[in-house]
Design an enzyme around this catalytic site. Structure first.
Site, PDB file in Angstrom:
ATOM      1  N   GLN A 140       0.842  -1.191   0.000  1.00 39.70           N
ATOM      2  CA  GLN A 140       0.000   0.000   0.000  1.00 39.70           C
ATOM      3  C   GLN A 140       0.877   1.241   0.000  1.00 39.70           C
ATOM      4  O   GLN A 140       1.826   1.335   0.789  1.00 39.70           O
ATOM      5  CB  GLN A 140      -0.879  -0.010   1.250  1.00 39.70           C
ATOM      6  CG  GLN A 140      -1.977   1.043   1.228  1.00 39.70           C
ATOM      7  CD  GLN A 140      -2.852   0.972   2.484  1.00 39.70           C
ATOM      8  OE1 GLN A 140      -2.391   1.235   3.585  1.00 39.70           O
ATOM      9  NE2 GLN A 140      -4.099   0.602   2.312  1.00 39.70           N
ATOM     10  N   GLY A 141       0.589   2.184  -0.886  1.00 39.73           N
ATOM     11  CA  GLY A 141       1.308   3.455  -0.942  1.00 39.73           C
ATOM     12  C   GLY A 141       0.361   4.599  -0.656  1.00 39.73           C
ATOM     13  O   GLY A 141      -0.010   5.362  -1.553  1.00 39.73           O
ATOM     14  N   GLU A 169     -11.343  -2.042   5.121  1.00 37.82           N
ATOM     15  CA  GLU A 169     -10.394  -2.275   6.194  1.00 37.82           C
ATOM     16  C   GLU A 169     -11.092  -2.225   7.556  1.00 37.82           C
ATOM     17  O   GLU A 169     -10.769  -2.968   8.459  1.00 37.82           O
ATOM     18  CB  GLU A 169      -9.309  -1.201   6.123  1.00 37.82           C
ATOM     19  CG  GLU A 169      -8.107  -1.470   6.991  1.00 37.82           C
ATOM     20  CD  GLU A 169      -6.962  -0.526   6.659  1.00 37.82           C
ATOM     21  OE1 GLU A 169      -7.106   0.667   6.961  1.00 37.82           O
ATOM     22  OE2 GLU A 169      -5.963  -0.968   6.097  1.00 37.82           O
TER      23      GLU A 169
END
Lengths: 392, 325
Positions: A128-129, A246
């Site tokens: 993840q960025g 999430e």
């Protein structure tokens, strides 16, 4: 309220249990901490086995290679998975739990056709960025720039807290494509190929001495326009699809794992000397504490079952997601803390396998109330979005 | 497996909510202090069916009773609701009379009997069985000065022997049902305390803005929400397992629910006092009623500590009897 499983669910459970009982021992123990290439191979091989046995992407729609199973069987899967002490999802987490579901929801047909099967088979690993050095809780203030040149975006900037980026093939990357727009309206969601010049990954040594997280430096990295997910400047909305995921169901596996951590704590307490020279477990204060922790974990699992059932009907993650995350992260820390205390001084000297694990688990647990939205941010979200308090 | 209230259970919840708002209006709660439940309110609860939900031989009912008592708890309803709901396990005539009860196993003396003066009949819960007697069989009882002004209590040193109505197994079943129903009321009380605090935080202004815009206040409220949602999940689960034993271990689920509901009630009552500040410390505002009712309910059918030890004992038993894997 019906908490019993159907005959079909129980057949699914029996088959899964038999498969796990055979395959988990065969897969062996994970590689030593810190050997990330070996860890990647261990995790992706396991993902491949899950896939070939028909246990990958149970919650993904069948049209995209998942199983599209009813929610009851997803719960059975999580229960049996924890019971079998099967390998942690680890390097497959971002692909299976974030990027994959985001592509299912927002990707093009070409993106789905290319990436989803690779994620499901353990052939590609994602990171993840999102966060940046100056964009943490205030994620929308991110500054990594993408400039369109022909059929490509040219990306320059710096990302941080990219978990397991040192073994990732792709990155779900948030970039700024319009610096003049209000901060939420100038962000775009891109699929970045990690294997190229212009992408430099530097692992960060964290509080536990390990290297789970990385900095990612982008210097004119290239992303084909066809790797954009959603419209240009619409990335914040796309992101929220991922973030809500999430906070919805993604913690279910973690929560059910807390049960085995409590059992490990009790096992330690039964075999460790306590204050009075007898077993630590004889201490009524410890048994009171463990009883409260166990009740909390049971209730959290019930709350997850409720939330998943609501999400199944409404199609959106439950409002209680932040509440689940808050309680889960604090319970995990309490369990780790109590385990360390129960072992006592040997845990501080790294004396023995159990002591080393307890110290590492304790230090690792400190990230739970920080990652994926700090507990302070989660409390703001609950107060504002669920209870209707004004934004300050 | 579907952890949601079904259509009938939702309809029952809505009916109970409307009933509780009408007959147990929080705006006039002071008028109910020290008083028996009003006849019309009692009749309305009986007509809703609460007192026959747990009838012996009938399937289910605990989830429905939980849903109703949660709504009544949120409005701090008066009267011996819990014991009268339980009494039908020992005979169909319940509901016509008001029933209270007492746990003879409680180590603390004297015995404290809730709503004794307004009740007709008394259930005595012993380790080896359940007995019933008229309330006026109680010798030399005195009216206590109750912590909760909405729960009048009778104090006695000795319990009479009554007519046996249940054996040891019935006593165990009664203890479980009682803990679940107390947990249900506590969930309602915890929700009522949260609703009271949240409404005040939106309305009360300091420094020119509602205090609910301050993060310090938001975080108190968020913690109240987390506690009540956890307790509600655990309590619904315990009730569903009571109704259908295939769904899990009813004793552990009940202990977890009672423990968490007690904590949610007391901590939310306490937090509501804090959010309302100086006003929260006055008799005129609602928080003290929620807090005091929570203490009464936490002490009913096992305190938090009792249930925490039961949960850890079950865990130990499970682990020492598990086959090595």
């Amino acid at each position: 309220v019906n908490l019993t499983y159907s005959d079909a669910d129980e057949r699914f459970r029996a088959a899964l249990r038999a498969w796990l009982e055979a395959e988990v021992p065969r897969h062996g123990a994970p590689p030593p901490a810190g050997d990330w290439p070996a860890r990647r191979a261990y995790d992706t091989d396991w993902q491949r086995k899950l896939h070939d046995a028909g246990y990958a992407g149970l919650h993904w729609p069948a049209a995209y290679g998942g199983r599209g199973l009813p929610v009851s069987q997803q719960l059975v899967y999580l229960e049996e998975y924890a019971r079998a002490n099967a390998p942690y999802i680890s390097v497959n987490f971002v692909g299976m739990m974030h990027a994959g579901p985001t592509l299912v929801a927002e990707g093009t047909d070409e993106q789905r056709a290319f990436h989803l099967p690779r994620i499901l088979r353990g052939e590609s690993v994602w990171c993840q960025g999102f966060s940046e050095p100056s964009a943490g809780s205030d994620l929308a203030s991110l500054r990594t720039r993408a400039v369109r040149r022909g059929d490509e975006y040219v990306v320059t900037g710096e990302k941080i807290w990219s978990t397991r980026a040192h073994v990732a093939d792709y990155c779900e990357l948030l970039v700024r494509t319009d610096r003049d727009a209000p901060k939420h309206r100038g962000i775009t969601w891109l699929i970045l190929d990690m294997h190229q010049r212009g992408v430099e990954v530097r692992p960060m040594k964290t509080i536990d001495g390990e290297h789970h997280f990385c900095e990612v430096f982008l210097d004119e990295a290239r992303v084909p326009v066809s790797n954009r997910v959603g419209e240009e400047n619409d990335g914040w909305r796309v992101t929220n699809v991922t973030l809500r995921f999430e906070r919805g169901t993604a913690f279910a596996q973690h929560i059910i794992t807390l049960r085995s951590q409590i059992r490990a704590l009790v096992a330690v307490a039964m075999s460790t000397a306590g204050r009075d020279g007898g077993r630590a477990w004889n201490d009524v204060a410890l048994r009171l504490h463990v009883g409260r922790l166990q009740a909390g974990v049971d209730a959290l699992w019930r709350m997850t079952q409720r939330g998943i059932a609501e999400a199944e009907r409404s199609g959106v993650p439950p409002a209680s997601g932040s509440a689940v995350k808050l309680r889960y992260s604090e319970l995990a820390q309490e369990i780790a803390d109590l385990t360390l205390r129960t072992i006592g001084r040997p845990a501080l000297a790294g004396a023995g396998e159990v002591a080393v694990c307890a110290a590492r688990d304790y230090l690792w647990s400190l990230q739970y109330t920080i990652a994926a939205g700090t507990s302070q941010i989660q409390r703001n979200l609950v107060a504002e979005r669920v209870l209707g308090m004004p934004r300050g | 497996m579907d952890f949601r209230l079904d259509d009938e259970q939702r309809a029952l919840r809505d009916a109970a909510h409307a009933l509780a708002a009408r007959h147990f209006d929080l705006a006039t709660v002071g008028g109910r202090e020290g008083a028996p439940v009003a006849a019309a309110a009692w009749r309305a609860v009986a007509d809703l069916g609460l007192f026959s939900l747990l009838a012996a031989g009938e399937p289910g009912g605990a989830v429905e009773a939980t849903v109703v008592l949660e709504q009544l708890g949120a409005q701090l309803a008066s009267g011996p609701l819990r014991w009268t709901s339980l009494a039908v396990m020992f005979g169909p005539e319940a509901g016509a009379v008001r029933v209270t009860g007492v746990d003879a196993d409680d180590a603390h003396r004297p015995y404290v009997i809730e709503h004794g003066a307004e009740s007709d009949s008394l259930l005595v819960l012993r380790a080896d069985g359940v007995e019933r007697c008229p309330v006026d069989a109680l010798a030399s009882s005195t009216e206590g000065a109750p912590l909760d002004p909405l729960t009048p209590v009778t104090v006695v040193d000795d319990l009479p022997r009554g007519e046996p109505v249940g054996r040891a197994g019935d006593a165990r079943r009664l203890r479980l049902a009682g803990a679940i129903l107390a947990a249900a009321e506590l969930v309602g009380v915890a929700q009522g305390a949260l609703d009271t605090a949240a409404a005040y935080a939106l309305e009360r202004e300091q420094f020119g803005v509602p205090i609910g815009s301050f993060q310090a206040v938001k975080h108190l409220l968020a913690d109240m929400y987390v506690r009540v949602e956890l307790a509600r999940s655990a309590t619904y689960a315990a009730a569903a397992i009571f109704d259908d034993a295939r769904a899990g271990d009813v004793a552990t689920a009940t202990s977890a629910a009672k423990l968490l509901a007690g904590e949610a009630g007391i901590a939310n009552g306490r937090s509501a006092v804090q959010v309302l500040g100086g006003m929260g410390f006055t008799w005129a505002m609602l928080p003290h009623y929620f807090l005091k009712r929570s203490w009464i309910l936490d002490a009913a059918f096992g305190t938090g500590d009792t249930h925490a030890l039961a949960v850890s004992a079950a865990l130990e038993h499970d682990m020492t009897n598990a086959l090595p894997t």
